[in-house]
Design an enzyme around this catalytic site. Structure first.
Site, PDB file in Angstrom:
ATOM      1  N   GLU A   1      29.105  -6.799  22.417  1.00 39.42           N
ATOM      2  CA  GLU A   1      28.361  -5.412  22.756  1.00 39.42           C
ATOM      3  C   GLU A   1      29.061  -4.428  22.531  1.00 39.42           C
ATOM      4  O   GLU A   1      30.135  -4.298  23.239  1.00 39.42           O
ATOM      5  CB  GLU A   1      27.522  -6.060  23.847  1.00 39.42           C
ATOM      6  CG  GLU A   1      27.005  -4.474  24.552  1.00 39.42           C
ATOM      7  CD  GLU A   1      25.970  -4.139  23.652  1.00 39.42           C
ATOM      8  OE1 GLU A   1      24.898  -4.820  23.231  1.00 39.42           O
ATOM      9  OE2 GLU A   1      25.945  -2.581  23.513  1.00 39.42           O
TER      10      GLU A   1
ATOM     11  N   GLY B   1      19.251  -3.720  16.663  1.00 42.28           N
ATOM     12  CA  GLY B   1      18.351  -2.828  16.633  1.00 42.28           C
ATOM     13  C   GLY B   1      17.528  -2.940  15.427  1.00 42.28           C
ATOM     14  O   GLY B   1      17.850  -3.745  14.657  1.00 42.28           O
TER      15      GLY B   1
ATOM     16  N   ALA C   1      24.015  -7.189  22.539  1.00 42.53           N
ATOM     17  CA  ALA C   1      23.320  -7.921  23.832  1.00 42.53           C
ATOM     18  C   ALA C   1      22.281  -7.232  24.025  1.00 42.53           C
ATOM     19  O   ALA C   1      22.040  -6.746  25.287  1.00 42.53           O
ATOM     20  CB  ALA C   1      24.570  -8.036  24.711  1.00 42.53           C
ATOM     21  N   GLY C   2      21.219  -6.905  23.268  1.00 44.40           N
ATOM     22  CA  GLY C   2      19.895  -6.479  23.490  1.00 44.40           C
ATOM     23  C   GLY C   2      18.999  -7.364  23.821  1.00 44.40           C
ATOM     24  O   GLY C   2      19.375  -8.664  24.009  1.00 44.40           O
TER      25      GLY C   2
ATOM     26  N   HIS D   1      -1.309 -18.025  48.714  1.00 44.35           N
ATOM     27  CA  HIS D   1      -0.132 -18.619  49.229  1.00 44.35           C
ATOM     28  C   HIS D   1      -0.203 -20.044  48.786  1.00 44.35           C
ATOM     29  O   HIS D   1      -1.423 -20.602  49.139  1.00 44.35           O
ATOM     30  CB  HIS D   1       0.020 -18.500  50.691  1.00 44.35           C
ATOM     31  CG  HIS D   1       1.096 -19.302  51.180  1.00 44.35           C
ATOM     32  ND1 HIS D   1       2.496 -19.105  51.153  1.00 44.35           N
ATOM     33  CD2 HIS D   1       1.006 -20.480  52.023  1.00 44.35           C
ATOM     34  CE1 HIS D   1       3.163 -20.107  51.732  1.00 44.35           C
ATOM     35  NE2 HIS D   1       2.375 -20.862  51.914  1.00 44.35           N
TER      36      HIS D   1
ATOM     37  N   GLY E   1       0.830  -0.983  -0.096  1.00 40.42           N
ATOM     38  CA  GLY E   1      -0.111  -0.015   0.047  1.00 40.42           C
ATOM     39  C   GLY E   1       1.009   1.239  -0.015  1.00 40.42           C
ATOM     40  O   GLY E   1       1.918   1.313   0.737  1.00 40.42           O
TER      41      GLY E   1
ATOM     42  N   ALA F   1       5.390  -5.352  20.733  1.00 40.86           N
ATOM     43  CA  ALA F   1       3.894  -5.760  19.962  1.00 40.86           C
ATOM     44  C   ALA F   1       2.748  -4.859  20.730  1.00 40.86           C
ATOM     45  O   ALA F   1       1.765  -4.333  20.124  1.00 40.86           O
ATOM     46  CB  ALA F   1       3.787  -7.134  20.105  1.00 40.86           C
TER      47      ALA F   1
END
Ligand code: FAD
Ligand code: NAI
Length: 476
Positions: free
Chosen positions: A213, A280, A191-192, A453, A122, A329
């Protein structure tokens, strides 16, 4: 050539776009959703999240966690299992089945809610016009008219120029969900969240994992106590995270990937069987609108929107990964709902201060709100309380005692400003904290709330009690 009119046209059927489309239809708006995603030559709804993101990664995390548990904790329960092995091809097939059933589920939801679905690329052409292009050739195949347009085009992995993808040995996160055998030595750049989750998957199956990283600090967006605990635990799991590294070059050969990198200025070399680059993601806006349409991007390439997700064109909104804010999300879905309600009723709400984060490592990490350092930086002081899972009966019974809950409360009002969890089912436990913060609860409100509990949620309760130094199951 196709041509029709709608109240709303949504471009993109990821968690931001498909949720927006369903909510628009529920509110009585004639809605169409245009999506270009293709899987094995067939249209597949659900975007990144369902096809190559949240769902498939969690399927592999669950499979490998079970396998790892059989190898490690079962014998402590007295369960003896012999000849344990993992069939990677079966694991990948299971993951694919889950993805297919969920993506088809969205097609059914569209049908049930009378959302029209078009498989095409689109392109917003200004005014109320959306052009339909063949998803493969970009040839124009039609156009539709809609009073309102919602752009939900999502994001795509950032490529590292010094380590370009070859879709075989050097892959992005999608490629790392498709390995058909366990790499002996696996390199990961970044290291994300993805590096830690997919590193865990292949580490549990026996890969030697080395994560390169760039930053000197580990998990800088998490609370510092959580990040320190995570670093300790991941080290024990032999997830080898090398901080302060810079990848100078990575080249795929027949025998593996040769990586040249520097650590604090020192040249180093490493050869791995496969390399995942996950540094990223960037907003995906390729050919999404014409130059004359009036849509603007910000300096980082995100679609420019105001606090109501309205773009620079008044009848066009944008939601999800392609606009500012965390690339999650549920953030995109909530924006989708809020925009649908704004279009239909004039009012729609989203509270950006209470978007939870969850990292599905073992133990899981989850948080909502501000870290201790952020509160101190903003207000000069805060109150904190924490409680370790090892002191809860349920975690002990589960043989899953790593980690803790930490609550950060306002020093003057006691209002909860952040909750940070590392431990079993942290991604589920955080929901209580989100609800508490959504209702502006104080730590005392949580402390006065009855928790069943024995449950893991007692750690949340005890952390709240300990903000006021009145925890019961640990010395204050
Ligand atoms: P997307 O899901 O990217 O969907 C956009 C859709 O629009 C796609 O189908 C795309 O093909 C389509 N599209 C784009 N342009 C056009 C166009 N011009 N015309 C037609 N269609 C178009 N988030 C979480 O919250 N929890 C997790 O556990 C999690 N795990 C992840 C794991 C991995 C490995 C990855 C990569 C991501 C993960 N994420 C997770 C992030 C999550 O996937 C994204 O935040 C989410 O998918 C963004 O939704 P979206 O609808 O904005 O975009
Ligand atoms: P990320 O932003 O989480 O991590 C990228 C890491 O790469 C950072 O630590 C960064 O410092 C590092 N990095 C950047 N450039 C580098 C370089 N040249 N060399 C070495 N390291 C470098 O991004 P990631 O892991 O790719 O995930 C993308 C996004 O997808 C996440 O930010 C998140 O929004 C979403 N996601 C969410 C998940 C969840 O909610 N559980 C799971 C997976 C992804």
């Amino acid at each position: 050539m196709r041509s029709s009119s709608y109240d709303v046209s949504v471009i993109g059927a990821g968690p931001a776009g498909y949720v927006a489309a369903i909510r628009c239809a529920q509110l009585g708006l004639k809605t169409v959703c245009i999506d270009r995603w293709t899987s094995n030559g067939r249209p597949a709804l659900g975007g990144t999240c369902l096809n190559v993101g949240c769902i498939p990664s969690k399927a592999l995390l669950d499979s490998t966690e079970k396998y790892h548990e059989v190898l490690t904790t079962y014998k402590r329960h007295g369960i003896i299992v012999k000849d344990v092995s993992m069939n990677v091809k079966t694991m990948i097939k299971r993951k694919n089945r889950i993805v297919t059933s969920l993506t088809r589920g969205i097609a059914s939801l569209f049908k049930g809610n009378k959302v029209e679905s078009i498989h095409a690329h689109g392109r917003y052409a200004g005014g109320n016009v959306v052009e339909l292009l063949d998803w493969n050739t970009s040839q124009k195949t039609g156009e539709i008219k809609a009073d309102h347009i919602i752009l939900a085009s999502g994001s795509t992995p950032i490529e590292l120029r010094s380590a370009p993808f070859d879709d075989d040995r050097i892959v992005d996160s999608a490629g790392a969900l498709e390995f058909d055998s366990v790499p002996k030595k696996l390199g990961i750049v970044g290291a994300g969240v993805i590096g830690l989750e997919l590193g865990s998957v292949w580490n549990r199956l026996g890969s030697e994992v080395i994560i390169l990283e760039a930053l000197d600090e580990f998990l800088p967006t998490a609370d510092h106590d959580v990040a320190a605990e995570a670093a300790k635990i991941f080290k024990r799991q032999k997830l080898n995270v090398l901080l302060g590294t810079r990848v100078e070059s990575a080249r795929a050969q027949d025998s593996g990937v040769n990586i040249n990198y520097t650590v604090k200025g020192n040249q180093q070399q490493l050869t791995v069987d496969r390399l995942i680059v996950c540094i990223g993601r960037r907003p995906f806006t390729d050919n999404l609108f014409t130059q004359s349409s009036g849509i603007q991007l910000d300096e980082r390439g995100f679609i420019q929107v105001d606090q109501n997700c309205r773009t620079s064109v008044s009848n066009v909104f944008a939601v999800g990964d392609s606009v500012r804010g965390p690339m999650l999300a549920h953030k995109g879905s909530e924006e989708g709902v809020a925009v649908a309600e704004r279009i239909a009723t004039g009012v729609g709400h989203i509270n950006y201060a209470t978007i939870p984060w969850a990292i599905y490592t073992s133990p899981e990490i989850a948080w909502v709100g501000e870290t201790e350092n952020e509160v101190v930086a903003a207000a000069g002081k805060c109150r904190t309380g924490s409680f370790p899972f090892i002191a809860t009966g349920r975690a002990k019974a589960m043989e899953d005692t790593a980690g803790f809950v930490k609550i950060v409360a306002d020093a003057d009002t006691d209002r909860i400003r952040g909750v940070h969890i590392i431990g079993p089912h942290a991604s589920e436990l955080i929901a209580e904290a989100v609800v508490a913060m959504e209702y502006h609860a104080s730590s005392e409100d949580l402390a006065r709330t009855i928790h069943a509990h024995p449950t893991l949620s007692e750690a949340v309760h005890e952390a709240a009690l300990s903000v006021d130094a009145r925890g019961i199951h640990r010395l204050n």
